[in-house]
Scaffold this motif. Structure first.
Motif, mmCIF file in Angstrom:
data_model
loop_
_atom_site.group_PDB
_atom_site.id
_atom_site.type_symbol
_atom_site.label_atom_id
_atom_site.label_comp_id
_atom_site.label_asym_id
_atom_site.label_seq_id
_atom_site.Cartn_x
_atom_site.Cartn_y
_atom_site.Cartn_z
ATOM 1 N N ALA A 31 0.827 -1.213 0.000
ATOM 2 C CA ALA A 31 0.000 0.000 0.000
ATOM 3 C C ALA A 31 0.859 1.259 0.000
ATOM 4 O O ALA A 31 0.568 2.230 -0.717
ATOM 5 N N TRP A 32 1.934 1.257 0.785
ATOM 6 C CA TRP A 32 2.797 2.428 0.863
ATOM 7 C C TRP A 32 3.532 2.667 -0.457
ATOM 8 O O TRP A 32 3.707 3.818 -0.855
ATOM 9 N N LEU A 33 3.944 1.595 -1.118
ATOM 10 C CA LEU A 33 4.570 1.758 -2.424
ATOM 11 C C LEU A 33 3.570 2.267 -3.460
ATOM 12 O O LEU A 33 3.881 3.153 -4.260
ATOM 13 N N CYS A 34 2.357 1.709 -3.432
ATOM 14 C CA CYS A 34 1.356 2.100 -4.431
ATOM 15 C C CYS A 34 0.895 3.543 -4.249
ATOM 16 O O CYS A 34 0.398 4.157 -5.201
ATOM 17 N N ASP A 35 1.059 4.093 -3.067
ATOM 18 C CA ASP A 35 0.724 5.503 -2.862
ATOM 19 C C ASP A 35 1.745 6.431 -3.509
ATOM 20 O O ASP A 35 1.461 7.611 -3.732
ATOM 21 N N ALA A 84 7.838 4.348 -12.876
ATOM 22 C CA ALA A 84 9.164 3.926 -12.434
ATOM 23 C C ALA A 84 9.163 2.488 -11.944
ATOM 24 O O ALA A 84 10.178 1.793 -12.046
ATOM 25 N N ALA A 85 8.027 2.031 -11.405
ATOM 26 C CA ALA A 85 7.937 0.648 -10.927
ATOM 27 C C ALA A 85 6.513 0.136 -11.112
ATOM 28 O O ALA A 85 5.547 0.844 -10.813
ATOM 29 N N ILE A 86 6.404 -1.086 -11.610
ATOM 30 C CA ILE A 86 5.142 -1.810 -11.698
ATOM 31 C C ILE A 86 5.256 -2.993 -10.748
ATOM 32 O O ILE A 86 6.207 -3.781 -10.842
ATOM 33 N N LEU A 87 4.302 -3.125 -9.839
ATOM 34 C CA LEU A 87 4.461 -3.983 -8.667
ATOM 35 C C LEU A 87 3.412 -5.084 -8.582
ATOM 36 O O LEU A 87 2.221 -4.837 -8.741
ATOM 37 N N ASP A 88 3.890 -6.285 -8.316
ATOM 38 C CA ASP A 88 3.032 -7.424 -7.959
ATOM 39 C C ASP A 88 3.472 -7.885 -6.575
ATOM 40 O O ASP A 88 4.643 -8.212 -6.368
ATOM 41 N N SER A 89 2.546 -7.895 -5.629
ATOM 42 C CA SER A 89 2.874 -8.281 -4.250
ATOM 43 C C SER A 89 2.138 -9.561 -3.884
ATOM 44 O O SER A 89 0.992 -9.517 -3.432
#
Length: 312
Positions: A31-35, A84-89
């Protein structure tokens, strides 16, 4: 995969994964990264695209063995630029052969985050989560009985391999070594839940530096908690909740309804457990701490302190 296909996928595939471990603060970090304005995360948070067919979170219609388009639809990317980053958690990836086989060789050369938690506390949190938030662990099963069942083997816990294999899964070193062999050290960020909990701002600023994000975003950021284990006030209402939410798509409506439900029927925190059971678990895992520290540059003094302060 052809070069043209790889090049096309590189435009949208994740280049950042949170690969482990479950119940170690990964939902909060996601959540913190996606913000961050330069990060786009998967719509479902845990996309589960690279899990094994025998995993309880396997979805045949959205898996690397089936349809890449289903994965692409997880990421709502801006039309004018790649973030800058695409994220899969998906923190269960650390244990998945499919993830280990595919993720390191993706066209985006992704980097992977691993957050580790004191094994005894991680197992305790898994117990509370799968007993209270779900129903894989029976309501009547105490933590002591759960740990005894893990040692005895044979219990299936409704097909949930994370609940079934909690002891082996908390032996983090053997999994990290395999990922290091596939990724290389420079593509791994390994940290502890203790560091995250003690200084979330410093943790996220260090992580931002490693990813290449503007760390100043977190200077005045409010660090809210995510996906905490809770105890239901009404078990009957919780059983109904589990049956209904399993059929709902994981979109905005789902998350809004979840917040309403938790206000009505959730008390924060897990169950009280016997100190001697935790102490036994800590002693069981303590011999592996030195190698984990040495090989991955960790400070596990908090884990050692918990062992030393446990009742004998």
């Amino acid at each position: 995969m052809s070069r043209s296909t790889a090049a096309a996928q590189a435009e949208w595939l994740p280049d950042l994964f949170i690969c482990g471990v479950p119940k170690a603060g990964t939902s909060a970090v996601h959540a913190w990264l996606c913000d961050h304005p330069d990060v786009v995360g998967a719509r479902d948070k845990e996309a589960c695209f690279f899990v094994d067919p025998d995993s309880h979170i396997y979805r045949p219609e959205a898996n690397v063995r089936s349809d890449w388009e289903a994965y692409r639809q997880q990421f709502d990317l801006p039309g004018d630029r790649r973030p800058a980053a695409i994220l899969d958690s998906t923190p269960a990836y650390i244990y998945q052969e499919t993830a280990l086989r595919h993720i390191p060789d993706l066209a985006t050369a992704p980097r992977c985050i691993f957050i580790l938690r004191d094994p005894a506390e991680q197992i305790r949190s898994l117990y509370g989560y799968y007993r209270n938030n779900w129903s894989y662990i029976p309501e009547a099963m105490s933590f002591e009985a759960y740990v005894a069942a893990l040692h005895a083997g044979g219990e299936t816990f409704g097909g949930n391999e994370l609940a079934r294999d909690a002891l082996g899964n908390a032996d983090y070193l053997r999994y990290l070594r395999r990922w290091r062999a596939a990724l290389g050290e420079e593509r791994m960020f390994v940290a502890t839940f203790d560091t995250l909990r003690r200084d979330p701002r410093g943790f996220m600023q260090d992580l931002a530096d490693w990813i290449g994000l503007e760390r100043g975003f977190y200077d005045g950021y409010a660090f809210a908690t995510e996906n905490e284990t809770y105890r239901p006030r009404s078990r009957a209402l919780q059983r109904l909740n589990i049956a209904v939410r399993a059929r709902l798509p994981k979109g905005r409506a789902y998350h809004a309804l979840r917040k309403v439900y938790r206000k009505l029927n959730a008390r924060p925190g897990g169950e009280e457990v016997a100190a001697d059971t935790l102490a036994t678990l800590r002693e069981e895992f303590a011999p592996g701490y030195a190698a984990l520290e040495r090989e991955f540059g960790l400070d596990l003094s908090a884990w050692r302190g918990a062992v030393e302060s446990s009742p004998s």
